[in-house]
Design a protein around this motif. Structure first.
Motif, PDB file in Angstrom:
ATOM      1  N   LEU A  76       2.671   6.077  -7.383  1.00 17.67           N
ATOM      2  CA  LEU A  76       3.309   5.212  -7.780  1.00 17.67           C
ATOM      3  C   LEU A  76       2.789   4.270  -7.268  1.00 17.67           C
ATOM      4  N   ALA A  77       3.688   4.184  -6.159  1.00 10.93           N
ATOM      5  CA  ALA A  77       2.630   2.319  -5.317  1.00 10.93           C
ATOM      6  C   ALA A  77       1.021   2.521  -5.733  1.00 10.93           C
ATOM      7  N   ASP A  78       0.215   3.255  -5.565  1.00  7.46           N
ATOM      8  CA  ASP A  78      -0.894   3.271  -5.888  1.00  7.46           C
ATOM      9  C   ASP A  78      -1.520   2.791  -7.219  1.00  7.46           C
ATOM     10  N   ALA A  79      -0.926   3.428  -7.882  1.00  8.26           N
ATOM     11  CA  ALA A  79      -0.762   3.188  -9.470  1.00  8.26           C
ATOM     12  C   ALA A  79      -0.449   1.330  -9.594  1.00  8.26           C
ATOM     13  N   LEU A  80       0.786   0.507  -9.301  1.00  8.08           N
ATOM     14  CA  LEU A  80       0.934  -0.123  -9.290  1.00  8.08           C
ATOM     15  C   LEU A  80      -0.031  -1.267  -8.695  1.00  8.08           C
ATOM     16  N   SER A  81      -0.604  -1.495  -7.282  1.00  5.33           N
ATOM     17  CA  SER A  81      -1.310  -2.017  -6.996  1.00  5.33           C
ATOM     18  C   SER A  81      -2.690  -1.888  -7.578  1.00  5.33           C
ATOM     19  N   ARG A  82      -3.476  -0.956  -7.827  1.00  9.18           N
ATOM     20  CA  ARG A  82      -3.996  -1.190  -8.763  1.00  9.18           C
ATOM     21  C   ARG A  82      -4.128  -2.036  -9.766  1.00  9.18           C
ATOM     22  N   ARG A  83      -2.519  -2.257 -10.047  1.00 12.31           N
ATOM     23  CA  ARG A  83      -2.791  -3.049 -12.103  1.00 12.31           C
ATOM     24  C   ARG A  83      -1.958  -4.073 -10.991  1.00 12.31           C
ATOM     25  N   GLY A  84      -2.649  -5.222  -9.922  1.00  9.53           N
ATOM     26  CA  GLY A  84      -1.998  -5.727  -9.497  1.00  9.53           C
ATOM     27  C   GLY A  84      -0.975  -6.352  -9.313  1.00  9.53           C
ATOM     28  N   ILE A  85       0.178  -5.479  -8.713  1.00 14.58           N
ATOM     29  CA  ILE A  85       1.710  -5.792  -8.974  1.00 14.58           C
ATOM     30  C   ILE A  85       1.871  -6.710  -7.376  1.00 14.58           C
ATOM     31  N   PRO A  86       2.150  -7.362  -7.216  1.00 18.76           N
ATOM     32  CA  PRO A  86       2.760  -7.600  -5.637  1.00 18.76           C
ATOM     33  C   PRO A  86       2.975  -7.177  -4.438  1.00 18.76           C
ATOM     34  N   ALA A  87       3.258  -6.342  -2.917  1.00 16.85           N
ATOM     35  CA  ALA A  87       3.252  -6.028  -2.449  1.00 16.85           C
ATOM     36  C   ALA A  87       4.479  -5.507  -2.474  1.00 16.85           C
TER      37      ALA A  87
END
Length: 217
Positions: A76-87
């Protein structure tokens, strides 16, 4: 004639002072009851069209990905990162999902071992490798694969060889040995276990395995 004039004058007065007509005139001029005439925007429509915050976006992404398919926190963290969600937003949302049980890497690892062992015949080594690629913590991986004991692992290896054995008939003994043992090796079975199981299966078919070595291909 006087009576007719007075009656018309009376209707005219009633018409000009009718409260409903006066109210309708005010609505038309002011437009307070008709958002489109007033030139303003519908508050409900405006709310729907307002952009989502990063937290709302992150929650929506996670919920969509979790629908019908368990996933690890790393996935899920990888998916959020790919969509530009801040860390920092990702970390906050994922921690909250863990708190309420929507993310549970330990349960994921246990279910993965159970499912993949029974459906694909994978041994502990291969299962651990798959769980690592999904970002599961090494401690949780160890706990999950230890649920699969050596006796169960060997029993599954025997079943795998029995299903594959028929397709190797007609080949020479060494080739059969390599093919069967190699199949077990690819599924993560230790070399010693694979050799023992395959030798036993070949011996039951009358093959002499005393001089066999093994180098899987």
């Amino acid at each position: 004639m006087v009576a007719e004039h007075q009656g018309a004058e009376s209707v005219g007065k009633t018409t000009s002072t009718d409260p409903g007509r006066r109210c309708g005139a005010r609505r038309t001029r002011g437009g307070s009851d008709d958002p489109s005439r007033a030139g303003g925007s519908d508050p409900t429509r405006a709310g729907l069209e307002s952009p989502q915050s990063p937290h709302e976006q992150a929650r929506g992404i996670c919920l969509r990905l979790l629908t019908g398919t368990p996933r690890t926190r790393r996935q899920l963290a990888d998916a959020l990162s790919r969509r530009g969600i801040p860390a920092e937003v990702s970390e906050e949302v994922l921690s909250r999902f863990e708190e309420v049980g929507l993310i549970d890497d330990a349960a994921f690892a246990d279910a993965w071992v159970e499912s993949r062992h029974h459906s694909r015949g994978l041994a502990r080594r291969a299962l651990a490798r798959e769980l690592r690629t999904k970002g599961v913590d090494s401690g949780l991986i160890q706990q999950a694969v230890e649920r699969l004991d050596s006796a169960q692992e060997e029993e599954t290896a025997v079943e795998l060889v029995a299903r594959k054995l028929r397709s190797t008939r007609g080949l020479d003994r060494d080739k059969r040995m390599r093919r069967l043992a190699g199949m077990l090796a690819r599924k993560g079975y230790p070399e010693g276990l694979a050799l023992r199981v395959v030798r036993r299966a070949l011996e039951e078919e009358g093959e002499d395995t005393e001089d066999l070595g093994w180098a899987p291909h």
